[in-house]
Enzyme design. Structure first.
Site, PDB file in Angstrom:
ATOM      1  N   HIS A   1       0.963  -1.211  -0.109  1.00  0.00           N
ATOM      2  CA  HIS A   1       0.151  -0.015  -0.019  1.00  0.00           C
ATOM      3  C   HIS A   1       0.814   1.226   0.134  1.00  0.00           C
ATOM      4  O   HIS A   1       1.649   1.634   0.863  1.00  0.00           O
ATOM      5  CB  HIS A   1      -1.032   0.014   1.027  1.00  0.00           C
ATOM      6  CG  HIS A   1      -1.856   1.289   1.272  1.00  0.00           C
ATOM      7  ND1 HIS A   1      -2.275   2.037   2.260  1.00  0.00           N
ATOM      8  CD2 HIS A   1      -2.691   1.681   0.247  1.00  0.00           C
ATOM      9  CE1 HIS A   1      -3.142   2.809   2.351  1.00  0.00           C
ATOM     10  NE2 HIS A   1      -3.319   2.674   0.785  1.00  0.00           N
TER      11      HIS A   1
ATOM     12  N   GLU B   1       0.057   4.896   0.286  1.00  0.00           N
ATOM     13  CA  GLU B   1      -0.894   5.981   0.310  1.00  0.00           C
ATOM     14  C   GLU B   1      -0.067   7.326   0.081  1.00  0.00           C
ATOM     15  O   GLU B   1       0.966   7.390   0.821  1.00  0.00           O
ATOM     16  CB  GLU B   1      -1.580   6.059   1.862  1.00  0.00           C
ATOM     17  CG  GLU B   1      -2.136   7.444   2.209  1.00  0.00           C
ATOM     18  CD  GLU B   1      -3.414   8.055   0.967  1.00  0.00           C
ATOM     19  OE1 GLU B   1      -4.468   7.050   0.779  1.00  0.00           O
ATOM     20  OE2 GLU B   1      -3.153   8.853   0.439  1.00  0.00           O
TER      21      GLU B   1
ATOM     22  N   HIS C   1      -6.461   4.432  -5.579  1.00  0.00           N
ATOM     23  CA  HIS C   1      -7.784   4.867  -5.100  1.00  0.00           C
ATOM     24  C   HIS C   1      -7.586   6.568  -5.153  1.00  0.00           C
ATOM     25  O   HIS C   1      -6.514   6.897  -5.129  1.00  0.00           O
ATOM     26  CB  HIS C   1      -7.751   4.613  -3.778  1.00  0.00           C
ATOM     27  CG  HIS C   1      -8.500   3.428  -3.343  1.00  0.00           C
ATOM     28  ND1 HIS C   1      -9.395   3.257  -2.365  1.00  0.00           N
ATOM     29  CD2 HIS C   1      -8.501   2.136  -4.126  1.00  0.00           C
ATOM     30  CE1 HIS C   1      -9.972   1.930  -2.443  1.00  0.00           C
ATOM     31  NE2 HIS C   1      -9.429   1.199  -3.617  1.00  0.00           N
ATOM     32  N   GLU C   2      -8.733   7.210  -5.394  1.00  0.00           N
ATOM     33  CA  GLU C   2      -8.646   8.719  -5.627  1.00  0.00           C
ATOM     34  C   GLU C   2      -7.864   8.907  -6.920  1.00  0.00           C
ATOM     35  O   GLU C   2      -7.459  10.222  -6.901  1.00  0.00           O
ATOM     36  CB  GLU C   2      -8.231   9.671  -4.285  1.00  0.00           C
ATOM     37  CG  GLU C   2      -8.824   9.309  -2.971  1.00  0.00           C
ATOM     38  CD  GLU C   2      -8.507   7.889  -2.216  1.00  0.00           C
ATOM     39  OE1 GLU C   2      -7.263   7.687  -2.019  1.00  0.00           O
ATOM     40  OE2 GLU C   2      -9.390   7.530  -1.641  1.00  0.00           O
TER      41      GLU C   2
ATOM     42  N   GLU D   1     -10.577   3.027  -7.814  1.00  0.00           N
ATOM     43  CA  GLU D   1     -11.587   3.362  -6.827  1.00  0.00           C
ATOM     44  C   GLU D   1     -12.457   4.667  -7.593  1.00  0.00           C
ATOM     45  O   GLU D   1     -13.333   3.930  -8.453  1.00  0.00           O
ATOM     46  CB  GLU D   1     -11.287   3.907  -5.555  1.00  0.00           C
ATOM     47  CG  GLU D   1     -12.206   4.225  -4.618  1.00  0.00           C
ATOM     48  CD  GLU D   1     -11.845   5.110  -3.262  1.00  0.00           C
ATOM     49  OE1 GLU D   1     -12.528   4.661  -2.217  1.00  0.00           O
ATOM     50  OE2 GLU D   1     -11.175   5.910  -3.421  1.00  0.00           O
TER      51      GLU D   1
ATOM     52  N   GLU E   1     -16.560   2.026   1.691  1.00  0.00           N
ATOM     53  CA  GLU E   1     -16.117   2.612   2.749  1.00  0.00           C
ATOM     54  C   GLU E   1     -16.792   3.985   3.325  1.00  0.00           C
ATOM     55  O   GLU E   1     -16.903   4.111   4.498  1.00  0.00           O
ATOM     56  CB  GLU E   1     -14.586   3.220   2.695  1.00  0.00           C
ATOM     57  CG  GLU E   1     -14.569   4.428   1.585  1.00  0.00           C
ATOM     58  CD  GLU E   1     -12.916   4.534   1.447  1.00  0.00           C
ATOM     59  OE1 GLU E   1     -12.118   3.637   0.997  1.00  0.00           O
ATOM     60  OE2 GLU E   1     -12.802   5.671   0.700  1.00  0.00           O
TER      61      GLU E   1
HETATM   62  C1  NOJ Z   1      -8.867   6.286   1.096  1.00  0.00           C
HETATM   63  C2  NOJ Z   1      -9.018   4.677   0.237  1.00  0.00           C
HETATM   64  O1  NOJ Z   1     -10.173   4.953  -0.534  1.00  0.00           O
HETATM   65  C3  NOJ Z   1      -9.068   3.704   1.462  1.00  0.00           C
HETATM   66  O2  NOJ Z   1      -9.391   2.275   0.780  1.00  0.00           O
HETATM   67  C4  NOJ Z   1      -7.729   3.795   2.100  1.00  0.00           C
HETATM   68  O3  NOJ Z   1      -7.943   2.734   3.232  1.00  0.00           O
HETATM   69  C5  NOJ Z   1      -7.805   5.225   3.002  1.00  0.00           C
HETATM   70  N1  NOJ Z   1      -7.814   5.957   1.788  1.00  0.00           N
HETATM   71  C6  NOJ Z   1      -6.248   5.407   3.288  1.00  0.00           C
HETATM   72  O4  NOJ Z   1      -5.339   5.246   2.468  1.00  0.00           O
HETATM   73 CA    CA Z   2     -11.425   6.618  -1.338  1.00  0.00          CA
END
Ligand code: NOJ
Ligand code: CA
Length: 712
Positions: A411, A413, A481-482, A500, A506
C-alpha cells in the site's frame, strides 16, 4: 488471436463539400458532420431515425494563439471500415468485437493555415471522436483555454449526475431532469477534498434517459496527456459543453504537436442492458502494450483495512498521542497505542485466514511510518514508502505469506504529496521486488502537491499513467484509489486492474453512506470506464456493533453485498469485512469464496439505472455461472430466465437470498440459502428485499444431485 481487418478507403477530394455522413455498421446510428457558415465544425447524431444529438459545435479555444473554433474549410475526408475480434487479458467476456466505420475530416483554418483533424468512429452502439493535431509549422506548442465540444440534447432528459469537481468523484448520484441540475445543493460532507466550481457543472461519465426510453451515456476514452472532461450544463437549452480541469494558471491542457485529444464518446441504446454491455470505450483504447502478461492475475483479496474504517477498532498509525503529529522513527516519542492494525500478529492471522479460504492477496495498510500526520497539513514529506513501523516485520511476514501460497499487497498512500511519491517510487519498487510483492494499491487522499494541481488535471493524469506504466515494467498489478476515473486504459495496461474513483463501500462506515440505489447507478456511470475496487462483502452491516449508538450503516442487506461480486465488475475483488465476521456466517461466505473474478461470458439480464440490475456471468475456463441481482430501496421480484445454461445439462443453483422479512434498514443481515436443480428452461423468480439482492452460484449437477435435489 483471430483478426479480420477490412479496409476500404474512399478519399474525397472535392473541396466544395461542406458536410459528410457516416453510418454505423448496423445502420442504427447516423453521424452528420458539417461546417457551418462561420466555418465552425459541427456534428449531429441520429439513432434509429430519431435525433439524439442536435447540431453541436466542435473546437478548442487557445490561450495565447487565436482559437481553433471557426474559419475552417474541409481539405479532405477519408472513410474507412474496421472489423477485428480481440482477446482481453481479463474481462467480462473472452472476446471483444471491434467493428466500426470511420470518417476522418481534415480541416484547414483559412487565416492561419493550421490543420485540425477530427476522427469519428461509429460503432453499432455509439460514437467516438477526437481532435488530432499533426506536426506543422503554424501549430507547435499551444495551450488550451478550454475545449468547446458540445452535446446538444433533444429535451429535458432524466439525468444521473454528480457535481463537477476537479478533485473528487466520491459523491452520491443525484437523479433529476437536466433543467433541475444544481451542483451547489449537493452535500459533499465526508469527502476530504471536494469543491464544486459551478452550480451548472457535472462530471462524466454522465447517463441520461429520454422520455422516449432512450439511454445515452456521454464520456471519454483514452485520457492521455490531457485533462479530464467535465460538462457545463445549459439547463434551458439542454446543451452540454465540455470543460476541462485547469491547472494553477487556469490552463486546461499543454499541447505539443503531434498530439491527439482523448476520444469523446456517446453511447446510445433503447435498452439499458446494452449500455452495460458496450465495449466502445475499450475499443477506442490502444491494444495491450505489455509483452508478457503472465504476472497479471485476477484475484480476490482480504486486508488489514476495514478495521481502520469502522469505529473504535484499529488505526493506521502506530503512535498513541494525537498531539504528536510528526512522521518519526523515534518509537519512544510515538509510543504504541495498542490499536495499530498492521501488527505482526494481525497480519499473520490474516495470512492464515487467506490461505485457509483461498484468497490470493492480503492488503496491509498502515505498515509504514508517516500515518501520525498523513492528512490535513498539505505537507510535502510524509511517507517514504520504505520504512516499516517496528511491529511490522516486512521480511518475515512476506516469507510467511509465501510459505502459505499467498502474497501481501503493498500500500502506497501518497497523501496526495505526489512529487514526494515520485521522488521515492524507485526505492519503493526496489523494496517490493526484494520481498516479492506483485500488487500495489495507491492512494491520493488530500489536496495535491504540487499545490495548485488537481486530481483530474493533465499533470495528475500523466502521473497516474506513468505509475501504471512503471508498474507494468516491474510486473506489478495496480489498484489506484482517488485517481481520475478510468477511461478504458486497462486495455493497454491490463496490470492496472482497478481504480476506486467513485464513492466506495467505505463511506458507509464513517459517513451518511451510500443510498441503496447507489450500486444500481455505478455500472451505468463510473464503471463505463473500467473496474471499480468497491470493496464489497460487508456482513456486519451496522456500525452500532462496533460503537454503541453509532448510526452509520451499510445501506444494503447482507445478500446484496454478495450480489455485488457479480454486478460490480472487477478482476480484483476484496472480501472487505473482518475475518471474524465471516467466521460467523461461513455458509454465506462460501459464495465469496466460490465466485469468479474473470469471465468467459456475461449476460445482462435486466437493468434500470437507479432501480435494479441482474447480471449472469460464466467463469473463465469453467462451466460455472454466477448471478447477481440487486435492487434499490424498493423490494422487487427479479425474474431470471436461465437460457444461458447449456441445454443438455442439469445444474445445481445455490441461491443466497434475502429472508422474507429482510430489509436494509431494519433487518439487513437475515438471509436464506436454498439449493435447486435448474436447466436452461428454468425461470427463477426471486424476491429481493428493500435495499436487497440475491447471489446465485450455478454448477453442473452430479448424478447423485440430479436424483436427490428438487427442481426449481
Ligand atoms: C482512502 C481509500 O479509499 C481507502 O481505501 C484507504 O484505506 C484510505 N484512503 C487510506 O489510504
Ligand atoms: Ca477513497
Amino acid at each position: 488471436m483471430k483478426k479480420i481487418i477490412l479496409t476500404a478507403i474512399i478519399a474525397n477530394f472535392l473541396l466544395c463539400i461542406n458536410s459528410q455522413t457516416l453510418r454505423s455498421p448496423n445502420k442504427n446510428l447516423i453521424l452528420n458532420f458539417e461546417l457551418n457558415d462561420s466555418g465552425q465544425p459541427t456534428y449531429k447524431l441520429n439513432y434509429k431515425g430519431n435525433e439524439v444529438i442536435r447540431t453541436s459545435k466542435l473546437g478548442l479555444e487557445l490561450k495565447k494563439n487565436s482559437s481553433l473554433l471557426e474559419n475552417f474549410e474541409i481539405t479532405d475526408s477519408v472513410f474507412s471500415k474496421f472489423d477485428e475480434t480481440w482477446k482481453p487479458v481479463w474481462g467480462e467476456v473472452k472476446e471483444i468485437s471491434n467493428e466500426h466505420n470511420e470518417l476522418l475530416v481534415v480541416l484547414k483554418q483559412k487565416k492561419t493555415e493550421r490543420i485540425m483533424k477530427i476522427r469519428f468512429r461509429l460503432f453499432n452502439d455509439g460514437l467516438g471522436f477526437r481532435y488530432e493535431f499533426e506536426k506543422q509549422a503554424n501549430l507547435n506548442y499551444f495551450e488550451v483555454a478550454d475545449e468547446h465540444t458540445q452535446f446538444a440534447l433533444t429535451g429535458n432528459h432524466k439525468t444521473f449526475w454528480i457535481p463537477g469537481d476537479y478533485d473528487t468523484n466520491e459523491y452520491c448520484y443525484s437523479t433529476t431532469l437536466l433543467s433541475e441540475i444544481d451542483a451547489s445543493k449537493v452535500d459533499g460532507s465526508g469527502i476530504g477534498t471536494h469543491g464544486f466550481f459551478s452550480k451548472n457543472a457535472v462530471q462524466s461519465p454522465l447517463l441520461l434517459k429520454t422520455d422516449k426510453g432512450l439511454y445515452i451515456s456521454i464520456f471519454e476514452a483514452a485520457l492521455i496527456n490531457y485533462s479530464a472532461m467535465q460538462l457545463l450544463v445549459d439547463c434551458k437549452n439542454y446543451v452540454l459543453t465540455s470543460s476541462l480541469v485547469p491547472d494553477a494558471f487556469g490552463t486546461k491542457a499543454y499541447m505539443q504537436t503531434p498530439h491527439n485529444t482523448p476520444w469523446r464518446t456517446i453511447i446510445v441504446s433503447d435498452k439499458a442492458t446494452d449500455i452495460l454491455a458496450s465495449k466502445t470505450i475499450l475499443n477506442l483504447n490502444e491494444p495491450c502494450k505489455i509483452a508478457n502478461t503472465d504476472f497479471i492475475k485476477p484475484q480476490k483479496y482480504i486486508g488489514i483495512w476495514w478495521g481502520m474504517h469502522v469505529p473504535d477498532k484499529w488505526t493506521w498509525s502506530y503512535g498513541e498521542d494525537p498531539n504528536i503529529k510528526l512522521a518519526t522513527t523515534n518509537w519512544d516519542l510515538l509510543k504504541p497505542s495498542g490499536r495499530h492494525g498492521a501488527t505482526n500478529e494481525n497480519v499473520k492471522y490474516y495470512i492464515d485466514f487467506a490461505a485457509k479460504h483461498g484468497f490470493s492477496g492480503i492488503l496491509v495498510e498502515g505498515w509504514n511510518v508517516g500515518w501520525e500526520d498523513w492528512i490535513g497539513n498539505w505537507k510535502e514529506d510524509v511517507f517514504d514508502f520504505t520504512t516499516p513501523y517496528p511491529d511490522f516485520d516486512i521480511q518475515n511476514l512476506n516469507l510467511y505469506a509465501q510459505s502459505k501460497g499467498v502474497k501481501l499487497i503493498m500500500h502506497h498512500e501518497t497523501s496526495a504529496s505526489v512529487t514526494n511519491y515520485e521522488r521515492h517510487i524507485d526505492k519503493a519498487i526496489e523494496l517490493m521486488k526484494k520481498h516479492g510483492y506483485d500488487a500495489l494499491k495507491t492512494g491520493y487522499v488530500g489536496w495535491i502537491i504540487p499545490r495548485g494541481e488537481h486530481h483530474d488535471g493533465q499533470w495528475m493524469v500523466n502521473h497516474y499513467n506513468r505509475v501504471a506504466e512503471k508498474m507494468a515494467q516491474n510486473k506489478i498489478m495496480l489498484d489506484a484509489h482517488e485517481p481520475v476515473r478510468p477511461t478504458g486504459q486497462h486495455r493497454t495496461y491490463p496490470n492496472w486492474m482497478a481504480c476506486e474513483a467513485a464513492r466506495g463501500n467505505e463511506f458507509n462506515a464513517w459517513s451518511a453512506g451510500n443510498k441503496p440505489e447507489h450500486e444500481t447507478i455505478l455500472p451505468f456511470t463510473r464503471l463505463m470506464g473500467g473496474p471499480m475496487d468497491y470493496t464489497p462483502g460487508i456482513f456486519e452491516i451496522k456500525m452500532d456493533y462496533y460503537q454503541k449508538g453509532n448510526k452509520n450503516q451499510v445501506h444494503t442487506t447482507l445478500a446484496k453485498q454478495l450480489a455485488l461480486y457479480v454486478t460490480m465488475y472487477s478482476p480484483l475483488q476484496m472480501a472487505a469485512d473482518l475475518p471474524e465476521n465471516y467466521e460467523k456466517h461461513l455458509d454465506a461466505f462460501q459464495f465469496i469464496k466460490d465466485v469468479a473474478v474473470d469471465w468467459d461470458d456475461t449476460k445482462y439480464i435486466e437493468a434500470e439505472p437507479g432501480d435494479y440490475l441482474t447480471i449472469a456471468r460464466k467463469a473463465k475456463n469453467s462451466d460455472n455461472w454466477f448471478v447477481g441481482a440487486i435492487t434499490d430501496e424498493n423490494a422487487r421480484k427479479a425474474i431470471i430466465p436461465m437460457q444461458f445454461l447449456d441445454e443438455k445439462c442439469w445444474y445445481v443453483a445455490t441461491i443466497y437470498a434475502d429472508a422474507t422479512d429482510a430489509n436494509w434498514e431494519s433487518n439487513p443481515m437475515k438471509y436464506v440459502i436454498k439449493q435447486f436443480l435448474v436447466s436452461n428452461k428454468s425461470i427463477l423468480t426471486q424476491q429481493l428485499a428493500p435495499g436487497g439482492g440475491c447471489a446465485i452460484s450455478i454448477k453442473k449437477a452430479t448424478k447423485a444431485e440430479i436424483k436427490g435435489l428438487r427442481k426449481a
